[in-house]
Design an enzyme around this catalytic site. Sequence first.
Site, mmCIF file in Angstrom:
data_model
loop_
_atom_site.group_PDB
_atom_site.id
_atom_site.type_symbol
_atom_site.label_atom_id
_atom_site.label_comp_id
_atom_site.label_asym_id
_atom_site.label_seq_id
_atom_site.Cartn_x
_atom_site.Cartn_y
_atom_site.Cartn_z
ATOM 1 N N LYS A 18 47.905 40.892 92.755
ATOM 2 C CA LYS A 18 47.663 39.982 91.004
ATOM 3 C C LYS A 18 46.790 40.006 90.667
ATOM 4 C CE LYS A 18 51.583 38.798 92.764
ATOM 5 N NZ LYS A 18 53.163 39.140 91.540
ATOM 6 N N GLY A 65 49.870 41.561 84.305
ATOM 7 C CA GLY A 65 50.716 42.412 85.027
ATOM 8 C C GLY A 65 52.156 42.781 84.680
ATOM 9 N N ARG A 72 44.673 31.859 88.352
ATOM 10 C CA ARG A 72 45.487 30.823 89.697
ATOM 11 C C ARG A 72 43.595 30.756 90.356
ATOM 12 N NH1 ARG A 72 49.892 30.557 87.090
ATOM 13 N NH2 ARG A 72 51.208 32.775 86.658
ATOM 14 N N ARG A 122 45.890 47.712 89.530
ATOM 15 C CA ARG A 122 46.440 46.593 90.304
ATOM 16 C C ARG A 122 47.704 47.978 89.985
ATOM 17 N NH1 ARG A 122 48.483 41.030 87.290
ATOM 18 N NH2 ARG A 122 49.996 41.068 88.949
ATOM 19 N N ASP A 138 53.394 32.761 92.946
ATOM 20 C CA ASP A 138 51.908 32.186 91.856
ATOM 21 C C ASP A 138 51.685 31.187 91.936
ATOM 22 O OD1 ASP A 138 52.242 34.283 90.565
ATOM 23 O OD2 ASP A 138 53.470 33.550 88.955
ATOM 24 N N SER A 196 59.552 42.113 93.942
ATOM 25 C CA SER A 196 58.844 41.813 92.778
ATOM 26 C C SER A 196 60.075 42.020 91.906
ATOM 27 C CB SER A 196 57.970 43.104 92.246
ATOM 28 O OG SER A 196 57.256 42.870 90.887
ATOM 29 N N SER A 243 56.156 33.791 82.082
ATOM 30 C CA SER A 243 57.445 34.261 82.557
ATOM 31 C C SER A 243 57.988 34.526 81.206
ATOM 32 C CB SER A 243 58.238 34.393 83.515
ATOM 33 O OG SER A 243 56.548 34.772 84.487
ATOM 34 N N ARG A 297 44.655 37.859 96.026
ATOM 35 C CA ARG A 297 44.385 36.484 96.398
ATOM 36 C C ARG A 297 44.229 36.075 98.134
ATOM 37 N NH1 ARG A 297 48.445 34.899 91.192
ATOM 38 N NH2 ARG A 297 46.876 35.112 89.831
HETATM 39 C C1 S3P Z 1 56.694 37.643 87.281
HETATM 40 C C2 S3P Z 1 56.964 38.407 89.174
HETATM 41 C C3 S3P Z 1 55.467 37.787 89.440
HETATM 42 C C4 S3P Z 1 54.642 36.801 89.188
HETATM 43 C C5 S3P Z 1 54.509 37.119 87.505
HETATM 44 C C6 S3P Z 1 55.328 36.620 87.127
HETATM 45 C C7 S3P Z 1 57.324 37.693 86.078
HETATM 46 O O1 S3P Z 1 54.916 38.888 89.758
HETATM 47 O O2 S3P Z 1 53.253 36.861 90.041
HETATM 48 O O3 S3P Z 1 53.037 35.990 87.847
HETATM 49 O O4 S3P Z 1 56.896 36.929 85.107
HETATM 50 O O5 S3P Z 1 58.400 38.327 86.904
HETATM 51 P P1 S3P Z 1 56.164 40.050 91.210
HETATM 52 O O6 S3P Z 1 57.628 39.836 90.467
HETATM 53 O O7 S3P Z 1 55.425 41.492 90.895
HETATM 54 O O8 S3P Z 1 55.890 39.182 92.203
#
Ligand code: S3P
Length: 429
Positions: free
Chosen positions: A337, A91, A383, A119, A310, A160, A20, A341
């Site tokens: 995801k 994503g 994952r 997605r 995650d 999110s 991230s 999952r």
């Molecule tokens: C992330 C937020 C999460 C996580 C993704 C990384 C991020 O997704 O699952 O792997 O970097 O902000 P969501 O915020 O959509 O849950």
Amino acid sequence: MGAASRGPLVGESSVPGDKSVTHRALLLGALAEGETRVRGALDAGDTRSTAGVVRALGASVAWDASDACCTIVGVEAPRSPPHALDCGNAGTLARLLLGLLAGHAGRWTFDGDASLRGRPMGRVVRPLAGLGADLRGERLPLELRGSPLRGGRVEVHVPSAQVKSALMLAALRADAPLTVAQHVATRDHTERLLPRFGLRVEREPGAVTVHPGRPRGTTIDVPGDPSAAAFLVVAALLVPGSELVLRDVGLWPRRTGFLRALDRAGADVTPLRVRAADDASDDPRGDLRVVCGELEAFEIAPDDVPDLVDELPALAIAAARARGTSRFAGLGELRVKESDRVLALAELLATLGVPVRVDGDALTITGVTRFVAAPSTGHDDHRIALAAAVARLVMGAALPAEIPSADVSFPGFVGAVERLRAPSARTGW
Ligand code: S3P
């Protein structure tokens, strides 16, 4: 031949850089004034997609593999390439990029692989359109034409961090500050990073305000990714005789939900040498010492989920060997995801012979003392493949030489396990 099939995980290991943080540092660096250095950047499938997009926008990206440093020279006006911006499997990249570019002059097409095309993007498209973005549609491929954006206040109803972050990045080009309110607390990488790029952010409970501005190049030290660490933590907790130290893992509250869950399970995991912010990072980090031991069943409530979203695949394997029945509730976000999952975990646990029930968006998992069959690590979702690999380690089944989908976030997983099983790793501490 892959990793040795038996033996404890003993010694010290680092884990890949936080995915991230790396995505965000590259994206902000792309539009920053001057040079940004990202030390300890994750070099994996997802972040290579980000580097590709950053180059397509006209910024330069140079990786120095010797010290895992990525140097970006940003552009003020991102280029509109004649081809689609390929977000691959990522994503986070797709959603943050929509926000980042929405207020810039230009036209872009966004695309990704088959998983990413499936997605939901409407969750980002609708609130961005509410700020004035010229954007429609629910799924990739999507077309964006940059347009002036309005500041003000926006409520985010999806739990999110990606949606919140897309809006926060769009705010940098708005005509006034933008307050993004969210009913549950989600990961706060963007809030933490924007000030490092010289941008003004005000945080209050349930909301964050971002002031418009252009990022200024900086140096970011990326901590180890807790989401990658979680797989080695759970493996070490469950493989008899294991005793492991994972070095330099990001340990701030929005990233350590899995440690709180494992603590409820009675796991022996101790943060060591925890360091707070320094000049190059506002991210508290430290080492994690993990000692194998018995686990008790544990609960995960809906409000816990954003802080360990995650890490749920790794936690499901922990629950599968814990004494009693664990219940993970509020897993709706897990269904959107890289794969569904909830279903993928239910299938994996069933293969292992673990009693599992899917009840709406909840999983009920009854721990067992023995897994009955070794699962494949061939799942397309990184994952899920890594969770299967952990299950194989726990039951003493060999790992393949490579886990293809793990390249997305944890390219060196099999090698890291091999080193922890080699006698030399045992002399280090
Ligand atoms: C992330 C937020 C999460 C996580 C993704 C990384 C991020 O997704 O699952 O792997 O970097 O902000 P969501 O915020 O959509 O849950």
